[in-house]
Enzyme design. Structure first.
Site: not given
Ligand code: UT7
Length: 335
Positions: A119, A261, A291
């Site tokens: 990225c 980005h 993205n």
């Molecule tokens: O170019 C660089 C590319 N990458 C990035 O920029 C990624 C940066 N990170 C992020 O954007 C975020 O971390 C994400 C959008 C990927 C995830 O968001 P988050 O707020 O960090 O979620 P999390 O991983 O802390 O997950 C929270 C909850 C979890 O459930 P529990 O364990 O609390 O019950 C996940 O299982 O949300 C759940 N979860 C989802 N639920 C519905 C994770 N993905 C999803 C989903 N839909 N797609």
């Protein structure tokens, strides 16, 4: 190229172009495939939909289209282009896709090569190309960022598949002997944290003949520790931009646009807050495209140029960040 021109001291920005695939994948449609919802994706990322390359679309074709419209905006004859740098992590050909774009453009006098920095790729490619121009070796360059992440995403992994889309953008830059519109830049990598975001090779052990083993090539889907990448971005991006401002004696007040980005709206907002940018100055189009990896920055530039948001002589602070880990920043003046 006809020798080095030591009078060339800087670069100017002459044109932009972009291309996104026709197929639209909405959050609603993704939620038919994995356990997620439009509400969750929108509130956690700001994304509503993304584009997915169809069977007739790929990095070469998207990069070509983006480059061609940047060349048209610059009003260049393709024969006058010296250099084409394609930032991509998803080429059609692992040996490089830039020469295929050169051929499609009929840019017969250009040298073309790929650069891989995920990225951060477009930003690193812009800085790389600029060095050839400032050094006096080349006069005109096309810098392309293009990625087809849909080919490498695990469409059953809801933690990562919701983020990515396909697309390309390009800009045309020219050497000048009067000023430098690439005001300054910073680049960083940290391989120690590389495991947070990978698209790793997946090798299968085989043997050619007895006792001569080899690994046949292939790739595993994208693997991402979202929380760690998030923490990395909201910590490092403000720091690298602040450091750049210090180096070139700038501050947020003197900057018209913050163009990060496009990874997650929450990252954009957090970085904007830390750097004291008002919301109106933060460019964002990830709602529509997600993205697109190396594509996001030039895609956003092109959209903002064409709808007259970014105007001639506007100052833009831009930053790319992602796998590697890699991150960088550049301060540019459009025009
Ligand atoms: O170019 C660089 C590319 N990458 C990035 O920029 C990624 C940066 N990170 C992020 O954007 C975020 O971390 C994400 C959008 C990927 C995830 O968001 P988050 O707020 O960090 O979620 P999390 O991983 O802390 O997950 C929270 C909850 C979890 O459930 P529990 O364990 O609390 O019950 C996940 O299982 O949300 C759940 N979860 C989802 N639920 C519905 C994770 N993905 C999803 C989903 N839909 N797609």
């Amino acid at each position: 190229m006809e020798g080095i021109n030591f009078n060339q001291i800087g670069v100017s920005f002459k044109g932009s172009g972009s291309y996104v695939p026709k197929q639209i994948l909405t959050n609603h449609k993704i939620s038919d495939k994995v356990d997620t919802s439009d509400e969750w994706i929108k509130s956690r990322t700001g994304i509503s939909q993304r584009r997915i390359a169809g069977l007739e679309e790929n990095v070469t074709q998207m990069g070509y289209k983006a480059a061609m419209s940047a060349i048209q905006m610059a009003k260049w004859d393709v024969e006058t282009i010296d250099l084409i740098v394609l930032a991509t992590s998803t080429p059609n050909d692992l040996f490089g896709s830039a020469p295929a774009i050169q051929a499609k453009l009929c840019a017969n006098n250009a040298v073309a090569f790929d650069l891989t920095a995920a990225c951060s790729g477009f930003l690193f490619a812009l800085i790389t190309a600029s060095q050839f121009l400032k050094g006096g070796s080349y006069k005109r360059a096309i810098v392309i960022g293009a990625d087809q992440m849909s080919s490498y995403v695990d469409w059953n992994d809801r933690r990562s598949c919701i983020l990515f889309g396909d697309g390309a953008g390009a800009i045309a830059i020219e050497a000048t002997n009067e000023f430098d519109n690439l005001i300054g830049f910073n680049m960083r990598t940290d391989g120690q944290r590389g495991s947070f975001l990978n698209l790793p090779s997946k090798n299968k052990k085989d043997s050619i003949i007895d006792k001569i083993e080899y690994s046949s090539g292939g790739f595993s889907p994208v693997q991402m520790n979202g929380q760690e990448v998030y923490k990395f971005a909201v910590r490092e991006v403000p720091l690298i931009i602040k450091d750049l401002f210090k180096k070139v004696n700038y501050n947020s007040d003197k900057v018209d646009w913050l163009l990060l980005h496009q990874a997650n709206q929450r990252i954009l907002d957090s970085v904007g807050d830390k750097l004291k940018f008002s919301k109106e100055k933060i460019l964002s189009n990830l709602q529509n495209y997600g993205n697109t990896s190396a594509g996001t920055i030039p895609l956003m530039i092109d959209e903002a140029i064409r709808n007259n948001t970014i105007k001639q002589n506007d100052i833009i602070a831009t930053s790319g960040f992602g796998a590697g880990l890699s991150w960088g920043a550049a301060l540019i003046q459009w025009g």
